[in-house]
Design a protein around this motif. Structure first.
Motif, PDB file in Angstrom:
ATOM      1  N   ASP A 174       0.819  -1.217   0.000  1.00  0.00           N
ATOM      2  CA  ASP A 174       0.000   0.000   0.000  1.00  0.00           C
ATOM      3  C   ASP A 174       0.847   1.258   0.000  1.00  0.00           C
ATOM      4  OD1 ASP A 174      -2.597  -0.205  -0.323  1.00  0.00           O
ATOM      5  OD2 ASP A 174      -3.179  -0.157   1.800  1.00  0.00           O
TER       6      ASP A 174
ATOM      7  N   VAL B 291     -10.918  15.118   0.013  1.00  0.00           N
ATOM      8  CA  VAL B 291     -10.564  13.691  -0.031  1.00  0.00           C
ATOM      9  C   VAL B 291      -9.056  13.522   0.116  1.00  0.00           C
ATOM     10  CG1 VAL B 291     -10.468  11.657  -1.520  1.00  0.00           C
ATOM     11  CG2 VAL B 291     -12.574  12.981  -1.367  1.00  0.00           C
ATOM     12  N   VAL B 292      -8.284  14.334  -0.633  1.00  0.00           N
ATOM     13  CA  VAL B 292      -6.824  14.258  -0.551  1.00  0.00           C
ATOM     14  C   VAL B 292      -6.343  14.710   0.823  1.00  0.00           C
ATOM     15  CG1 VAL B 292      -4.649  15.051  -1.555  1.00  0.00           C
ATOM     16  CG2 VAL B 292      -6.619  14.628  -3.041  1.00  0.00           C
TER      17      VAL B 292
ATOM     18  N   ASP C 125      -7.906  14.664   3.689  1.00  0.00           N
ATOM     19  CA  ASP C 125      -8.246  13.692   4.725  1.00  0.00           C
ATOM     20  C   ASP C 125      -7.259  12.525   4.723  1.00  0.00           C
ATOM     21  OD1 ASP C 125     -10.120  12.800   6.801  1.00  0.00           O
ATOM     22  OD2 ASP C 125     -10.547  11.166   5.409  1.00  0.00           O
ATOM     23  N   ARG C 126      -6.852  12.088   3.527  1.00  0.00           N
ATOM     24  CA  ARG C 126      -5.885  11.000   3.451  1.00  0.00           C
ATOM     25  C   ARG C 126      -4.509  11.465   3.943  1.00  0.00           C
ATOM     26  NH1 ARG C 126      -6.005   6.102   0.989  1.00  0.00           N
ATOM     27  NH2 ARG C 126      -8.223   6.385   1.470  1.00  0.00           N
TER      28      ARG C 126
ATOM     29  N   GLU D 153      -4.681  11.451   7.700  1.00  0.00           N
ATOM     30  CA  GLU D 153      -4.673  10.074   8.196  1.00  0.00           C
ATOM     31  C   GLU D 153      -3.283   9.454   8.119  1.00  0.00           C
ATOM     32  OE1 GLU D 153      -6.489   5.788   6.726  1.00  0.00           O
ATOM     33  OE2 GLU D 153      -7.550   7.639   6.204  1.00  0.00           O
ATOM     34  N   ASN D 154      -2.580   9.708   7.020  1.00  0.00           N
ATOM     35  CA  ASN D 154      -1.247   9.123   6.853  1.00  0.00           C
ATOM     36  C   ASN D 154      -0.209   9.762   7.758  1.00  0.00           C
ATOM     37  OD1 ASN D 154      -1.969   7.172   4.998  1.00  0.00           O
ATOM     38  ND2 ASN D 154      -1.525   8.440   3.215  1.00  0.00           N
TER      39      ASN D 154
ATOM     40  N   SER E 159      -0.120   9.792  -0.037  1.00  0.00           N
ATOM     41  CA  SER E 159      -1.547  10.125   0.061  1.00  0.00           C
ATOM     42  C   SER E 159      -2.143  10.393  -1.320  1.00  0.00           C
ATOM     43  CB  SER E 159      -1.738  11.349   0.966  1.00  0.00           C
ATOM     44  OG  SER E 159      -1.195  11.122   2.245  1.00  0.00           O
TER      45      SER E 159
ATOM     46  N   GLN F 104      -2.564   7.155  -3.187  1.00  0.00           N
ATOM     47  CA  GLN F 104      -3.687   6.343  -2.728  1.00  0.00           C
ATOM     48  C   GLN F 104      -5.034   6.868  -3.200  1.00  0.00           C
ATOM     49  OE1 GLN F 104      -3.027   6.401   1.491  1.00  0.00           O
ATOM     50  NE2 GLN F 104      -1.511   4.740   1.446  1.00  0.00           N
ATOM     51  N   THR F 105      -5.112   8.159  -3.506  1.00  0.00           N
ATOM     52  CA  THR F 105      -6.400   8.756  -3.903  1.00  0.00           C
ATOM     53  C   THR F 105      -6.489   9.085  -5.394  1.00  0.00           C
ATOM     54  OG1 THR F 105      -5.547  10.964  -3.310  1.00  0.00           O
ATOM     55  CG2 THR F 105      -6.787   9.768  -1.623  1.00  0.00           C
TER      56      THR F 105
END
Length: 317
Positions: free
Chosen positions: A4, A203-204, A206-207, A210-211, A227, A230-231
């Motif tokens: 991932d 969306v970006v 938030d990732r 989180e990361n 990030s 992943q998006t």
């Protein structure tokens, strides 16, 4: 590093090039707005709109030729609702004789049509619409800044609002360059672009948040790159399907919504780019770090943990 966390593409490696592109586009757009200005439609400048219903669907080019031959200037002709319904917008001031005169011009040669309505928008109303529309855009950006600043962190608020302003300015610059008509439908498209681009940016963001809390090893550069990686598939899929719909609207939706669809097409393309590069770029410039996103411990949490421990005599039972 897990599957991932692999980074097949170094997005942030192109951030300097992206910065030059964005700054250039914004400066050129501002210069175009200052020198050429927007080609405001009659919603903003004032004028007369006359609606007709034809017995048979007319050719719009034929209507334009008749009006041009009759000496009318600064007018637009489009269908609305059906092929037999025609809306003629004219920059001339409304009076009791204008609509009947236009009707006689279009009826020449035995064409069957019916005058449905005639409305006049004064220049004062148009001026008020300009001021209110500008104020509405500023309020929308301010509310976004406050929300994202509270929901995430102030740096994320700045990194979300400036890309929205970036997108709107570039769309306005394109309209100023080609002198496409700017009316209320385009204004509605600008507000829709703000909402669309914000959704993509959130969306970006938030990732990234989180990361930063999950990935303990690596520089902010690496975390932001991961990030975006992943998006990116979600961003491309969303933008691609949206563009398919907008292109269909532009080519087959009729002249009444052409500029609306055109503004949204430009906005989606620019908004997708800005959510990847402009927003993340700004976070890098402002030096976002893990410390910015650490959740502070609740006061009295340690005391509460001690109080929840069972008594020693109970453990011996």
């Amino acid at each position: 590093m897990s599957e991932d966390q692999k980074q097949p593409f170094d997005f942030m490696g192109f951030r300097k090039i992206a910065s030059v592109v964005s700054i250039t586009l914004v400066l050129v757009s501002v210069a175009l707005l200052a020198t050429r200005g927007l080609n405001f439609g009659m919603d903003f400048t004032g004028g007369t709109s006359v609606e007709f219903e034809y017995a048979e669907a007319p050719q719009l080019d034929d209507i334009r030729s008749r009006l041009d031959a009759a000496g009318y200037e600064q007018f637009s002709v489009q269908n609305f609702g059906a092929d037999t319904l025609v809306l003629v917008r004219m920059a001339e001031a409304g009076n009791d004789k204008l609509a009947p005169a236009v009707t006689r011009t279009l009826e020449a040669g035995g064409v069957e049509l019916e005058l449905i309505s005639s409305e006049f928008v004064g220049s004062q109303v148009g001026k008020q619409l300009k001021e209110d529309s500008g104020l509405g855009l500023l309020i929308a950006l301010a509310v976004v800044l406050i929300y994202v600043g509270m929901r995430f962190q102030f740096k994320f608020g700045i990194a979300s609002v400036l890309p929205l302003a970036h997108d709107v300015i570039i769309v306005l610059g394109v309209f100023a360059l080609f002198q496409w008509t700017f009316d209320l439908t385009v204004l509605a498209a600008l507000l829709a672009i703000i909402g669309y681009s914000l959704n993509d940016t959130i969306v970006v963001a938030d990732r990234i948040r989180e990361n930063f809390r999950k990935i303990r090893v690596g520089e902010p550069w690496d975390v932001i790159n991961q990030s975006i990686h992943q998006t990116i598939s979600r961003t491309i899929n969303t933008s691609g399907t949206t563009l398919v719909v907008l292109l269909a609207l532009y080519f087959w939706g009729g002249e009444a919504i052409n500029n609306f669809a055109l503004a949204l097409i430009i906005g989606v393309v620019v908004g997708t780019y800005s959510s990847i590069y402009v927003s993340a770029n700004l976070l890098m410039v402002m030096g976002v770090s893990r410390e910015d996103l650490i959740i502070p411990p609740k006061e009295g949490a340690a005391d509460a943990d001690e109080e929840e421990q069972p008594p020693e005599w109970l453990n011996r039972m």
